[in-house]
Design an enzyme around this catalytic site. Sequence first.
Site, PDB file in Angstrom:
ATOM      1  N   ARG A  82      22.028 -23.161  -2.439  1.00  0.00           N
ATOM      2  CA  ARG A  82      22.119 -23.683  -3.799  1.00  0.00           C
ATOM      3  C   ARG A  82      20.839 -24.361  -4.283  1.00  0.00           C
ATOM      4  O   ARG A  82      20.839 -24.980  -5.340  1.00  0.00           O
ATOM      5  CB  ARG A  82      23.305 -24.657  -3.870  1.00  0.00           C
ATOM      6  CG  ARG A  82      24.635 -23.994  -3.555  1.00  0.00           C
ATOM      7  CD  ARG A  82      25.804 -24.960  -3.696  1.00  0.00           C
ATOM      8  NE  ARG A  82      25.762 -26.030  -2.717  1.00  0.00           N
ATOM      9  CZ  ARG A  82      26.244 -25.956  -1.483  1.00  0.00           C
ATOM     10  NH1 ARG A  82      26.778 -24.832  -1.063  1.00  0.00           N
ATOM     11  NH2 ARG A  82      26.186 -26.987  -0.660  1.00  0.00           N
ATOM     12  N   ILE A  89      22.313 -10.206 -13.611  1.00  0.00           N
ATOM     13  CA  ILE A  89      22.833  -9.272 -14.603  1.00  0.00           C
ATOM     14  C   ILE A  89      24.310  -9.568 -14.842  1.00  0.00           C
ATOM     15  O   ILE A  89      25.044  -9.893 -13.906  1.00  0.00           O
ATOM     16  CB  ILE A  89      22.626  -7.810 -14.141  1.00  0.00           C
ATOM     17  CG1 ILE A  89      22.987  -6.840 -15.259  1.00  0.00           C
ATOM     18  CG2 ILE A  89      23.438  -7.514 -12.887  1.00  0.00           C
ATOM     19  CD1 ILE A  89      22.611  -5.401 -14.951  1.00  0.00           C
ATOM     20  N   SER A  90      24.754  -9.480 -16.083  1.00  0.00           N
ATOM     21  CA  SER A  90      26.127  -9.838 -16.425  1.00  0.00           C
ATOM     22  C   SER A  90      26.953  -8.599 -16.730  1.00  0.00           C
ATOM     23  O   SER A  90      26.576  -7.776 -17.569  1.00  0.00           O
ATOM     24  CB  SER A  90      26.139 -10.767 -17.644  1.00  0.00           C
ATOM     25  OG  SER A  90      27.462 -10.960 -18.106  1.00  0.00           O
ATOM     26  N   ARG A  92      29.662  -8.803 -18.225  1.00  0.00           N
ATOM     27  CA  ARG A  92      30.296  -9.057 -19.525  1.00  0.00           C
ATOM     28  C   ARG A  92      29.458  -8.459 -20.651  1.00  0.00           C
ATOM     29  O   ARG A  92      29.994  -8.032 -21.670  1.00  0.00           O
ATOM     30  CB  ARG A  92      30.458 -10.556 -19.761  1.00  0.00           C
ATOM     31  CG  ARG A  92      31.375 -11.255 -18.769  1.00  0.00           C
ATOM     32  CD  ARG A  92      31.511 -12.727 -19.124  1.00  0.00           C
ATOM     33  NE  ARG A  92      32.257 -12.903 -20.363  1.00  0.00           N
ATOM     34  CZ  ARG A  92      32.284 -14.046 -21.051  1.00  0.00           C
ATOM     35  NH1 ARG A  92      31.585 -15.098 -20.637  1.00  0.00           N
ATOM     36  NH2 ARG A  92      32.991 -14.137 -22.156  1.00  0.00           N
ATOM     37  N   LEU A 178       8.911 -23.052  -1.313  1.00  0.00           N
ATOM     38  CA  LEU A 178       8.685 -22.560   0.045  1.00  0.00           C
ATOM     39  C   LEU A 178       9.506 -23.313   1.088  1.00  0.00           C
ATOM     40  O   LEU A 178       9.982 -22.706   2.058  1.00  0.00           O
ATOM     41  CB  LEU A 178       7.195 -22.644   0.381  1.00  0.00           C
ATOM     42  CG  LEU A 178       6.775 -22.080   1.741  1.00  0.00           C
ATOM     43  CD1 LEU A 178       7.166 -20.614   1.878  1.00  0.00           C
ATOM     44  CD2 LEU A 178       5.272 -22.260   1.949  1.00  0.00           C
ATOM     45  N   ARG A 188      19.066 -16.741   7.597  1.00  0.00           N
ATOM     46  CA  ARG A 188      19.418 -15.357   7.283  1.00  0.00           C
ATOM     47  C   ARG A 188      18.643 -14.324   8.095  1.00  0.00           C
ATOM     48  O   ARG A 188      19.004 -13.148   8.075  1.00  0.00           O
ATOM     49  CB  ARG A 188      19.241 -15.113   5.776  1.00  0.00           C
ATOM     50  CG  ARG A 188      20.140 -15.990   4.917  1.00  0.00           C
ATOM     51  CD  ARG A 188      21.590 -15.888   5.323  1.00  0.00           C
ATOM     52  NE  ARG A 188      22.468 -16.728   4.500  1.00  0.00           N
ATOM     53  CZ  ARG A 188      23.776 -16.794   4.620  1.00  0.00           C
ATOM     54  NH1 ARG A 188      24.376 -16.069   5.561  1.00  0.00           N
ATOM     55  NH2 ARG A 188      24.495 -17.577   3.845  1.00  0.00           N
TER      56      ARG A 188
END
EC number: 2.1.1.148
Length: 266
Positions: A82, A89-90, A92, A178, A188
């Site tokens: 976060r 991209i939406s 909706r 960074l 990850r």
Amino acid sequence: MDKEFKVLDKGFIRLVDYMGTDARIVQSARVSYGEGTKTVREDAALIDYLLRNKHTSPFEQVVFTFHVKLPIFVARQWIRHRTARLNEISGRYSILKAEFYVPAGKDIALQSSDNKQGRMNEAVPQDLQNEVITSLQKQQEEIYAGYSKLLDKNIARELARINLPLSTYTEWYWQIDLHNLFHFLRLRMDAHAQKEIRDYAEVMFEICKTVTPLACASFERHEKNGVNFSAEELEAIRNLIAGKDSGLKGKELERFNEKLKSGRQV
């Protein structure tokens, strides 16, 4: 910059922009006593010192912006971090493309017997690989056909999209400093992370090396390829150096031995 680096079957990472390099890290660290950039060797030593001792604010002076195309299920793991800013991209506003992730046969494996959130290392037999791939593709095509029919009936895009699968590709711009990027990469790129997000992290790290090679070298040395030891494990190391028994038992001993053997956090 602006080059697309392919990830998975249809995804990519592209470095859109960045602010600062290794020089920015050392300049911000030295500003308190007014000394500018010195030799590369001295800069590397300072960066290494800062990272080892967790002086994080100089690393926050360097900022990256990436354009990423990724499956939604990878995005949902990614968004757990976060400390970044993003625009996605939406569905909706836009009609989503018929682009879905289909794993390569070698990546299709059974559920791990000892890890509830992971897969086994060995791929399933070829005939089962083909069956899984065919099944996934058929389901994806059927669901997208249903999505298209709803759009043809002028059903609102925000409703038509709700049955689309987690394998659907999405895109976003993702901006991060960074210090927090290193935190993302440490988690990850780890062997415990799902293979698909690990692929993205590894490509991102290679891009990062082109901008901050000294900082990335220190990160690789101390974070990516280093491990942390508990107080009990440090005492065990002292005991072993002194020619004594480690003093650890059971699961603690198993974890300790695995750290020493694999060189990774367990």
